[in-house]
Write an enzyme that holds these catalytic residues in place. Sequence first.
Site, mmCIF file in Angstrom:
data_model
loop_
_atom_site.group_PDB
_atom_site.id
_atom_site.type_symbol
_atom_site.label_atom_id
_atom_site.label_comp_id
_atom_site.label_asym_id
_atom_site.label_seq_id
_atom_site.Cartn_x
_atom_site.Cartn_y
_atom_site.Cartn_z
ATOM 1 N N HIS A 558 0.831 -1.210 0.000
ATOM 2 C CA HIS A 558 0.000 0.000 0.000
ATOM 3 C C HIS A 558 0.862 1.254 0.000
ATOM 4 O O HIS A 558 0.562 2.234 -0.698
ATOM 5 C CB HIS A 558 -0.925 -0.004 1.211
ATOM 6 C CG HIS A 558 -2.174 -0.809 1.017
ATOM 7 N ND1 HIS A 558 -2.207 -2.174 1.165
ATOM 8 C CD2 HIS A 558 -3.447 -0.436 0.682
ATOM 9 C CE1 HIS A 558 -3.435 -2.608 0.940
ATOM 10 N NE2 HIS A 558 -4.216 -1.578 0.648
ATOM 11 N N ASP A 679 -7.953 4.329 -0.897
ATOM 12 C CA ASP A 679 -6.603 4.124 -1.437
ATOM 13 C C ASP A 679 -6.343 5.021 -2.634
ATOM 14 O O ASP A 679 -5.281 5.634 -2.751
ATOM 15 C CB ASP A 679 -6.398 2.654 -1.823
ATOM 16 C CG ASP A 679 -6.233 1.762 -0.605
ATOM 17 O OD1 ASP A 679 -5.995 2.296 0.491
ATOM 18 O OD2 ASP A 679 -6.352 0.530 -0.744
ATOM 19 N N ASP A 692 -9.605 0.438 -4.362
ATOM 20 C CA ASP A 692 -9.011 -0.064 -3.128
ATOM 21 C C ASP A 692 -8.094 -1.237 -3.446
ATOM 22 O O ASP A 692 -8.492 -2.182 -4.136
ATOM 23 C CB ASP A 692 -10.098 -0.512 -2.142
ATOM 24 C CG ASP A 692 -9.564 -0.638 -0.723
ATOM 25 O OD1 ASP A 692 -9.371 0.402 -0.070
ATOM 26 O OD2 ASP A 692 -9.319 -1.774 -0.288
#
Length: 797
Positions: A558, A679, A692
């Site tokens: 991430h 995200d 995401d």
Amino acid sequence: HTYLAARAATQGRHHTLGINFRSSAAAVAAVNHLFAGAESHPRAAFRFADPGEPAANPLPFHAVSANGRREQLLLDGGPAPALTGWLFAGDRERGCIGTAAYRRDAAHHCANRIAGWLNQAQAGQAGFRVPGESAMVPLRARDIAILVRNRTEARAIRDALAARGLASVYLSDKDSVFASPEARDMLHWLRAMANPGDVSALRTALATGTLGRSLAWLDGLQADEMAWEDTQERFIRYRQHWQRRGILPAVYQLLHDFAVPGQLLGRAQGERSLTNLLHLAEWAQQASDGVDGDHALIRLLAEHIAEPGSDEQVLRLESDADLIQVVTIFKSKGLEYPLALLPFICSFREVDSTQGAPLYHEGRRPVLELGSRKSAATSFERADDERLSEDVRLLYVALTRARHATFLGLAALAPGNAKSAALHRSAPGYLLAGGEKLPDLQSLRSRWQDLAEACPALALEEADGSDAPLGYRDSATPAAGKAARLPAHPAFLRWWVASYSALRHLSADEAPETAGAEVRDEERAPQPAPLTQEDPQRPAPGTLHAFPRGPEPGTFLHGVLEDLANAGFDHAVHDTALLAQMAERCRRRGWDGHVNTLLSGIAAWLQTPLAPKEAGPGEDGPVLAALPRYRAEPDFWFATTNAATPAIDRLLRAGLFPGAPRPGLGQQGLNGLMKGFIDLLAEHEGCYYVIDWKSNWLGPDDSAYTEEAMQHALLEKRYDLQLAIYLVALHRHLRHTLGSAYDYERDVGGAMLVFLRGIGAPSRGVIRLKPPLSFIEALDDCFAGAGPAGPAQESPA
């Protein structure tokens, strides 16, 4: 010295306030007489005069006149002298008294006199009367102030007062609530609340003095397993209170459960302890708004205990009840009291090596002596000389606080192991003798009597240092109790900050421990066991399927995508320096063998359309490197009003993948805010998407990332709830910013769940959702409290 510099710079333009409006004429006359007499000393009253040139005194004493007061103070059945010296004999053979004996005798005498006056007040023999009128206002405890230098003197006099049944309050300009025993006890309580499973922390919290549990009770917990579990369960509930409603309600519940206020108020100085606890609880509630989590608050409290000292931390008064006030002389500046008592005024503390480096002045230039007392005796003497000057100024402050009467504890003080008196080194000794020694009690008595003969406002009283307490009899009628007020409004719904993580992991009997914090699902997952060589699920080396799994790799991936977005997806494709930085971050975590996998994965994520390979015309997904506009990790907050998780769950089951099984959401009311981080928020072909990233491992190769497998993972983890929340946030934002021009069908592309390891699969690891507008509006209404759910119900937990 700053004042003296200003005075010199304004020579010829000085103005004096010549009339005292605070005190009686006798009180002003007594101070005038005492300091005007000291003005004839070689260094004058405030010790700034040059003995060789007395006319050049930069800080002379100016006598003032008095406006006077109408009322008169009566004590012992008659008018009270304005300035009374209590003479303490001590050792009659030596003619002097030691510091400890002086403090003890002065405290006992002072407390006895106050008890006697208050007893007289109840008999109508002590109070305030205007001459010519018969009515008298009785003397009250709050009319009396005892001025001290430090906590040691305050403790001595408060203990003596308490022994006589007299309540007092201590007001200092330096005492911090974090230096109190209650602060340390509070720290132990918070540690036990934060981790009720820690047996040691819980035992320490239960054994704190403020909690007041007996040794027999504590010992019983060790033998009674059920009692221990019940107590542990209490602290689990406190932790739930803390995380649901805040630390203040949790502490209040603990105080209630253990009956702390009642048992504290039954102790001497118990009101002080209770005030400290309430002060600390309020501080903790306010401080929790600026720290991240319960352990951060505990750490902040521990730091304040280690180094106390800010204006917000100064001890608060116990109450506004009728209490004798014990005040430091520094704190008394600018204040006034009907009676001021200075029982320990002859005490002093010589400047020596125990007080740190001495400070003195050459002219107006400050000098700090870093040498020892032995090697720099002159510097220490000069610093102690300035200490005496400061003590004289403090004495002036103390003597000018009273409206009617001041009482001084006078003694031929011999500090430490001295064999003769050293009163000349104290402020009263200097005023009386100008630096000359007053070697014994008789010389002190003679000097004061000489002053008293010339000024009727001065008096001398032979003090009784007996420790036999004179009891105080309070005949006041207890105040009538009042009925508790009942709220007229409906009960408040619990207000809290929710998130997908809090709701996803909430069961019917759990508190939302992650409320207000976004926690990725892969961050919660346990680290999987390593695969063996023979395991048929073992992925091929060098593929994303072989990249490490677990919380740390998920957070790492991430972070990589966020940094690529911040640098610019189109730029990152060819930025060798940025890619080298990503590779180095991978190596730092010990994943050297996966660096090439990461780099090839980055290339795939940036340049592969986020749509299945067989997508038809018009269904092409966005390519990250070609996105015109996007933003990584935007946060959102939107209001929730009287919503309920079961109603939200019903909408999700009916509107997204209807009929497909999935875990249920626990019962919880949503009233407050919903927060989260998306995200990636991106624009593609005029539509807005919420994207995401998921690093979940579904299988050893691309064939594992089928639409059915990804849908199963989505529902098992309740990502349907996450994507729905994100779409509602986007819907509310566009509706607000675009206004009437907003069209859901045209402006919203939908939500995309991207399983990063499946980017090479025919599905590209992508599930795309765009529920109908009717579903989004129904869910939006549900969050707003206007949907079909009806009022939210609090869970039993």
